[in-house]
Design an enzyme around this catalytic site. Structure first.
Site, PDB file in Angstrom:
ATOM      1  N   ASP A   1       0.871  -1.170   0.000  1.00 60.11           N
ATOM      2  CA  ASP A   1       0.000   0.000   0.000  1.00 60.11           C
ATOM      3  C   ASP A   1       0.910   1.222   0.000  1.00 60.11           C
ATOM      4  OD1 ASP A   1      -2.086   1.760   0.019  1.00 60.11           O
ATOM      5  OD2 ASP A   1      -3.205   0.756   1.609  1.00 60.11           O
TER       6      ASP A   1
HETATM    7  C1  BGC Z   1      -5.057   3.238  -0.099  1.00 63.38           C
HETATM    8  C2  BGC Z   1      -5.092   2.311  -1.285  1.00 63.38           C
HETATM    9  C3  BGC Z   1      -4.875   3.091  -2.557  1.00 63.38           C
HETATM   10  C4  BGC Z   1      -3.552   3.821  -2.454  1.00 63.38           C
HETATM   11  C5  BGC Z   1      -3.223   4.665  -3.678  1.00 63.38           C
HETATM   12  C6  BGC Z   1      -3.819   4.097  -0.094  1.00 63.38           C
HETATM   13  O1  BGC Z   1      -3.902   5.064   0.886  1.00 63.38           O
HETATM   14  O2  BGC Z   1      -5.142   2.509   1.085  1.00 63.38           O
HETATM   15  O3  BGC Z   1      -6.304   1.619  -1.327  1.00 63.38           O
HETATM   16  O4  BGC Z   1      -4.904   2.224  -3.664  1.00 63.38           O
HETATM   17  O5  BGC Z   1      -3.615   4.708  -1.333  1.00 63.38           O
HETATM   18  O6  BGC Z   1      -4.035   5.774  -3.770  1.00 63.38           O
END
Ligand code: BGC
Length: 756
Positions: free
Chosen positions: A211
């Site tokens: 993530d």
């Molecule tokens: C989220 C993800 C997301 C990523 C990119 C993170 O904060 O948890 O689900 O895909 O950001 O935006």
């Protein structure tokens, strides 16, 4: 392995792995072409916005999810996106989780099967899906720092099961390792999770992306099986890994396996790229159909569908300015948005409108004025349709809800209209369950959830009866916030989350313990009626159950039909009923269909924590069909061979009692320390004050934003600030730990180096 190879283990840019572009969804594309961010603040290219997962799950329709997946895949192809970051499949432990709208259900089989269909649809276009957030990421507050402490049985039966189903059925190209720790180890560094369970046990052969900002130690992460640290650009990871390889403190073989895996991923993604166009109107129609199929009619005292000659009053600003999606990284800039007021006005040109409640939920004086106006207008209407729910700031990625209450102004409006004798239909726009204290006094309740950019037309289709409602709740709607079994243990500590309710989550708790939710899992009405008969179960060639379903009403309609298994004489604590399969049947009036459910051995398994594996307990199992555990038809009983676990009793009372777990040990500062810990030193407090300057003051969001900042680890600065590298954060940490001059020198040197 040279530098070029190792550099593949970090994103080449915010949305790129080498030359491969990835992008948020998952209910529409969030393709950012200029500024990049992970909370949906910066603009993205307009796209079709489909209903969120919490809505789509209510369709109980694999085929619909597959279709949406295919549509998203087509849109990705057209935009040069190789991997869509979604779907999100985390288990809905508590409806208070701010990100509930992005997740499917409180049942892992329903979640897993629907997500597998969606992944299958996306990947049928040659685009990859990245299933997220692996795993145990069930709360937003502190998501980057907390440790999810989940018992093994709940882990395998509830929190990992949906990932397992998706991996085994749909073979996703990627999975996203979550921010949190699981059992004391960051998911991104968790070898048991990434390799032992996903790769070895389930056969996952895709790539693990982290993530955004979830990696604490890139060396440990690569050794544990994480393929790519996201986002890029590289802020020192490659150097750290190369250094560890040089010093022989890193396992070269394991790291090389990751490099090879990323190379393969890039080669395959590049080979699948092709020029593509899609029919936007057709996708908008799909969004409309999906929203209509997913909406749930929870109550109907006969007011719906509206009659063609009804004098209709629509109340509530959400009727004109709908809430149709959630906030955070899934936020899409829609190509267009419709609204239920305009759509109903096509059928009812004389429709009247009242604002109903103010946009500022705390403006009590304005709320009273608007309420009065609505009640006055209701006198001249046959039907009053109130559109209410959760305003945008009530639920979002990054924070959770304190309670399930809707704004007072919405609740008071509905109660006032009902009290003045109006025939009230409530249409709810919300991403997750809300308390509905007025439920008994209104005549109809239609839940749209967050229904995407064609939700207005879909809602009008349902209100007017062009489409018969067929959605069923994919999660329980508790009577009161406190009824949720995880309520007392949801947010005890910033850094640790315990799950004492174990497998007794959602309907597995309500149905077993006998706590009545306001609306149970599977609840939902239709304008037609169905009869289920000839239900039977057999064990001839494997276990199977079947029944006949007849549409006994005078309208076409669909029914979500589920198969539940129950073992009442079990030696171990078990939910009263557990969903094991489901389907959706569409029937014309008078039409009958026979539905069969073949059952695999997995449908009868439980996780034996002593043996450390899934097992079948020997004995009798009852098999039921129906939509909700509340209303089931017995198919029959089957007898299975298996193990005889030791007898253990469930202590249901203690499941929901608060456990004082306290915070994790703080020790010296590290890049993983949450900003909240900065309060411990003078320098820390100063830094925190600087950070807090960026929080907008005097808004309802101030406190939530502060909590979000306090819950972020120091290393997140490398993601949120383009100049900050891991060396800068290390310098800061040194300074905080008393090595002031060395630390500051290092931090400044890194910033200057980056400037050059
Ligand atoms: C989220 C993800 C997301 C990523 C990119 C993170 O904060 O948890 O689900 O895909 O950001 O935006």
């Amino acid at each position: 392995m040279d530098k070029k190879d190792v550099s593949l283990l970090t994103g080449s840019d915010y949305w790129f792995v080498g030359p491969v572009m990835v992008s948020d969804g998952p209910h529409g594309l969030r393709k950012q072409e200029k500024d990049a961010d992970f909370l949906g603040g910066a603009p993205s290219k307009p796209a079709v916005c489909y209903p969120t997962a919490s809505a789509l799950a209510c369709s109980f329709d694999r085929e619909l999810l597959r279709e949406i997946g295919r549509a998203l895949g087509d849109e990705c192809l057209a935009e040069g996106i190789s991997v869509l970051l979604g779907p999100g499949v985390n288990h809905k432990r508590s409806p208070r989780c701010g990100r509930s709208f992005e997740y499917f259900s409180e049942d892992p089989v329903l979640t897993g099967e629907l997500a597998a269909a969606m992944v299958d649809g996306i990947q049928s276009r040659g685009v990859g899906a990245c299933v997220k957030h692996f795993a145990g990421n069930s709360r937003e507050w502190g998501r980057m720092v907390y440790d999810s402490i989940i018992g093994e049985r709940a882990l395998f039966e509830i929190y990992l099961r949906q990932f397992e189903i998706v991996v085994k059925k749909a073979h996703p190209v990627a999975m996203m390792a979550a921010y949190n720790k699981l059992g004391g180890v960051y998911c991104t560094e968790n070898e048991r999770l990434l390799c032992g369970i996903a790769r070895e046990k389930w056969g996952f052969n895709g790539v693990f992306l982290s993530d955004w900002g979830a990696v604490s130690d890139p060396v440990k992460a690569a050794e544990a099986g994480l393929d790519v640290v996201m986002p890029g650009p590289d802020k020192g990871n490659t150097e750290r890994i190369l250094r560890a390889l040089d010093n022989k403190t890193a396992d070269a073989e394991k790291i090389s396996a990751r490099v090879e895996n990323v190379k393969r991923f890039i080669a395959e993604a590049e080979a699948a790229k092709r020029d593509h166009t899609f029919d936007e109107e057709a996708h908008l129609d799909l969004a409309r159909r999906a929203a209509a199929e997913s909406a749930v009619l929870l109550k109907n005292g006969g007011s719906l569908p509206l009659r063609p000659d009804d004098r209709v009053l629509v109340v509530g600003s959400m009727a004109k300015k709908p809430r149709f999606q959630g906030a955070g990284s899934s936020r899409v800039i829609p190509v267009s948005v419709d609204c239920v007021y305009d759509e109903l006005a096509r059928d009812y040109p004389d429709i009247i409108y009242a604002e109903g409640y103010p946009s500022d939920p705390f403006d009590a004086a304005r709320a009273a004025e608007l309420r009065e106006e609505a009640c006055r207008l209701a006198g001249g209407a046959d039907r009053v349709v109130v559109v209410a729910g959760l305003p945008d700031e009530y639920e979002s990625e990054g924070y959770d809800r304190r309670s399930l209450a809707m704004p007072n102004a919405h609740n008071e409006l509905i109660s006032a209209l009902a009290a003045c004798g109006a025939d009230v239909t409530v249409v709810l726009q919300c991403g997750a369950p809300v308390e509905t204290p007025w439920a008994d006094s209104v005549s109809a309740i239609l839940v749209m959830y967050l229904s995407g950019c064609r939700g207005g037309a879909a809602c009008a289709d349902l209100l007017t009866g062009r489409v018969s409602p067929s959605g069923r709740l994919a999660e329980s709607w508790p009577m009161r916030t406190e009824d949720d079994p995880s309520y007392k243990n949801f947010d005890v500590s910033l850094t640790r989350v315990e799950y004492p309710e174990g497998i007794f989550t959602g309907y597995r708790y309500y149905d077993t313990v006998g706590v009545r939710p306001r609306f149970p899992f599977g609840a939902g009405l239709s304008y037609t009626s169905f009869r289920i008969d000839d239900a039977s179960a057999s064990e001839d060639e494997g276990v199977a159950a079947s029944c006949r379903v007849t549409n006994t009403g005078d309208r076409a309609g669909a029914l979500a039909l589920c198969l539940y298994v129950s073992k009442t004489d079990s030696a171990i604590p078990r939910p009263a009923h557990e969903l094991k399969d489901f389907t959706r049947v569409f029937l014309e009036p008078g039409e009958t269909l026979t539905v069969s459910f073949p059952l695999s051995p997995e449908a009868f398994e439980y996780y034996d924590d002593i043996a450390g594996e899934m097992r079948i307990e020997k004995g009798d199992y009852s098999i039921y069909v129906g939509s909700s555990p509340d209303d089931l038809t017995l198919c029959g009983t089957v007898t299975l061979e298996g193990s005889s676990p030791e007898k253990t009793a469930a202590d249901f009372l203690s499941l929901t009692e608060r456990r004082e777990i306290g915070e994790a040990e703080q020790g010296p500062f590290t890049p993983d320390s949450p900003a909240a810990h900065l309060k411990r030193t003078r320098l820390g407090r100063m830094i925190l004050r600087i950070g807090e300057r960026f929080i907008k003051k005097g808004t309802p969001m101030e406190e939530l934003n502060r909590a979000m900042v306090h819950a972020s680890p120091l290393r997140m600065l490398t993601v949120t600030h383009p100049r900050v590298t891991s060396e800068t954060v290390e310098g800061l940490v040194l300074a905080l730990n008393g090595k002031f001059f060395r630390g500051v020198f290092r931090a400044i040197r890194s910033l200057l180096r980056r400037k050059k």
